[in-house]
Design an enzyme around this catalytic site. Structure first.
Site, mmCIF file in Angstrom:
data_model
loop_
_atom_site.group_PDB
_atom_site.id
_atom_site.type_symbol
_atom_site.label_atom_id
_atom_site.label_comp_id
_atom_site.label_asym_id
_atom_site.label_seq_id
_atom_site.Cartn_x
_atom_site.Cartn_y
_atom_site.Cartn_z
ATOM 1 N N THR A 72 -2.777 -2.480 0.188
ATOM 2 C CA THR A 72 -2.587 -1.195 -0.490
ATOM 3 C C THR A 72 -1.365 -0.461 0.043
ATOM 4 O OG1 THR A 72 -3.562 1.014 -0.650
ATOM 5 C CG2 THR A 72 -4.258 -0.294 1.202
ATOM 6 N N ASP A 73 -0.810 0.433 -0.783
ATOM 7 C CA ASP A 73 0.302 1.269 -0.302
ATOM 8 C C ASP A 73 -0.191 2.341 0.676
ATOM 9 O OD1 ASP A 73 -1.060 2.883 -2.117
ATOM 10 O OD2 ASP A 73 0.728 3.553 -3.200
ATOM 11 N N GLU A 74 -1.521 2.521 0.763
ATOM 12 C CA GLU A 74 -2.046 3.585 1.623
ATOM 13 C C GLU A 74 -1.790 3.310 3.111
ATOM 14 O OE1 GLU A 74 -5.894 5.090 0.397
ATOM 15 O OE2 GLU A 74 -5.519 4.506 -1.671
ATOM 16 N N TYR A 87 -10.228 3.809 5.735
ATOM 17 C CA TYR A 87 -9.922 2.711 4.794
ATOM 18 C C TYR A 87 -8.524 2.172 5.040
ATOM 19 C CZ TYR A 87 -8.185 0.566 0.463
ATOM 20 O OH TYR A 87 -7.577 -0.283 -0.445
ATOM 21 N N LYS A 92 -7.155 -1.514 6.378
ATOM 22 C CA LYS A 92 -6.259 -2.389 5.614
ATOM 23 C C LYS A 92 -4.967 -2.646 6.405
ATOM 24 C CE LYS A 92 -6.734 -3.864 2.001
ATOM 25 N NZ LYS A 92 -7.406 -5.090 1.469
#
Ligand code: NAD
Ligand code: TYD
Length: 348
Positions: free
Chosen positions: A129-131, A154, A158
């Protein structure tokens, strides 16, 4: 003949990836491994489950011994790893579930591929993810060079899993590739994420819980465009590289919600403005990242991918799918979902 393991193939994005691969590559053997948590649903795959090149396996990636035995038996050429705990709000309630599935689960798969996978011509493709990059201010974009600064449990899980994948490449020469994608939307998404949750609530005349002032910005990508990017990267991506995937499609939450309300009013034949009346500003998410925006020019330049669908059209198709599949929505929102909803929103 290639044997490919797709983990998390019964989830939102995974089911789109499985569908694309099973249909587009009839000579590949596609094995979908999923634990079927609250987010995994075999109803997502009804249209491909009988095809001869598809097989489902119920298993848990956190079980390292089972992963080793499975990889020894199956000798996979490739892995496309999507299985994860994926919702930020749940990670705030139960962070350890995210560490166990996203970090330990990923390392189990890396170990199993290292022991028994195709280390010469094969590929371990990790979906992220870009998060992991943290949050942006009003300007700028995340590139593949942006340093990691995850803010939620989260995104921290990741980010950690991404680092383990890189480490297995550097240390053990595992053939890997990673992609980091922005927020996805489309059919079959569990109604805990913004768009399907709000569609479900509008349909049922329930309040629309907007976090904070609704000013946070997300970069939305049609899920089938993400699946196409995964196809391109799996086949042509450079081993050891990372690719950012995004739609150049930034929306302030409240602006997106207003478009969604307008489209829902039209489709449900309701008075214009009636869904907007359901908007309820609630306590902000703790650690809420302000803005995500992806620079996907590397993927576009090197591998020729580009997003295909304009947002209002994709949103309209998404709403149509949820309205046409009320049985699916009823199944996934019964039981445990009600408990989660109470826990998440009752005190807000
Ligand atoms: P999802 O929650 O809809 O699906 C996750 C799937 O993984 C489910 O089918 C679930 O049953 C399965 N799973 C969970 N724990 C498992 C375990 N221990 N063993 C085996 N299977 C397990 O998630 P999604 O939105 O489809 O996301 C898929 C992947 O893409 C995730 O890795 C996520 O981090 C990443 N991603 C998601 C988005 C997004 O907008 N949804 C954006 C970028 C990246
Ligand atoms: P979400 O779909 O949870 O994705 P992510 O947190 O991974 O970006 O949320 C998208 C945006 O919508 C995010 O800024 C949080 C906001 N949001 C709400 O305002 N209300 C809600 O009920 C939810 C689930 C999200």
């Amino acid at each position: 003949m290639k044997k490919i393991l797709i983990t998390g193939g019964a989830g939102f994005i995974g089911s789109h990836v499985v569908r694309l691969f099973v249909r587009k590559y009839p000579t590949y053997e596609i094995v979908n491994l999923d634990k079927l948590t609250y987010a995994g649903n075999l109803e997502n795959l009804r249209d491909v489950e009988k095809l001869p090149n598809y097989r489902f396996l119920k298993a848990d990636i956190t079980d390292g011994d089972t992963m080793l035995q499975l990889f020894e038996k199956e000798k996979f050429n490739g892995v496309i790893h999507l299985a994860a705990e994926s919702h930020v709000d749940r990670s705030i309630l139960n962070p350890m579930d995210f560490v166990i599935t996203n970090v330990i689960g990923t390392v189990n798969l890396l170990n199993a591929f290292k022991a028994h996978g195709d280390m010469t011509d094969g590929l371990f493709y990790h979906i992220s993810t870009d998060e992991v990059y943290g949050t942006l201010g009003d300007s700028g974009f995340f590139t593949e060079e942006t340093s990691y600064q995850p803010n939620s449990p989260y995104s921290a899980s990741k980010a950690s899993s991404d680092h383990f994948v890189r480490a297995w490449h550097e240390t053990f020469k595992l053939p890997v590739v990673i992609s980091n994608c922005s927020n996805n939307y489309g059919s079959h998404q569990f109604p805990e994420k913004l768009i399907p949750l709000f569609i479900h609530n509008i349909k049922n005349y329930k309040p629309l819980p907007v976090y904070g002032k609704g000013e946070n910005v997300r970069d939305w990508l049609w899920v089938e465009d993400h699946a196409r990017a995964i196809d391109v990267i799996f086949h042509n991506g450079k081993k050891g590289d990372t690719y950012n995937i995004g739609g150049h499609n930034e929306w302030k939450n409240i602006d997106l919600i207003r478009v969604l309300c307008k489209q829902m009013d039209e489709k449900l034949g309701r008075e214009p403005g009636s869904s907007e009346k359901l908007i309820t500003y609630v306590t902000d998410r703790s650690g809420h990242d302000f803005r995500y925006a992806i620079d996907s020019s590397k993927l576009q330049r090197e591998l020729g991918w580009k997003p295909s669908l304009q947002f209002e059209e994709g949103l309209s198709k998404t709403i149509d799918w949820y309205l046409a599949n009320s049985e699916w929505l009823e199944h996934v929102t019964s039981g445990a979902y009600q408990n989660y909803y109470e826990q998440q929103y009752a005190a807000r």
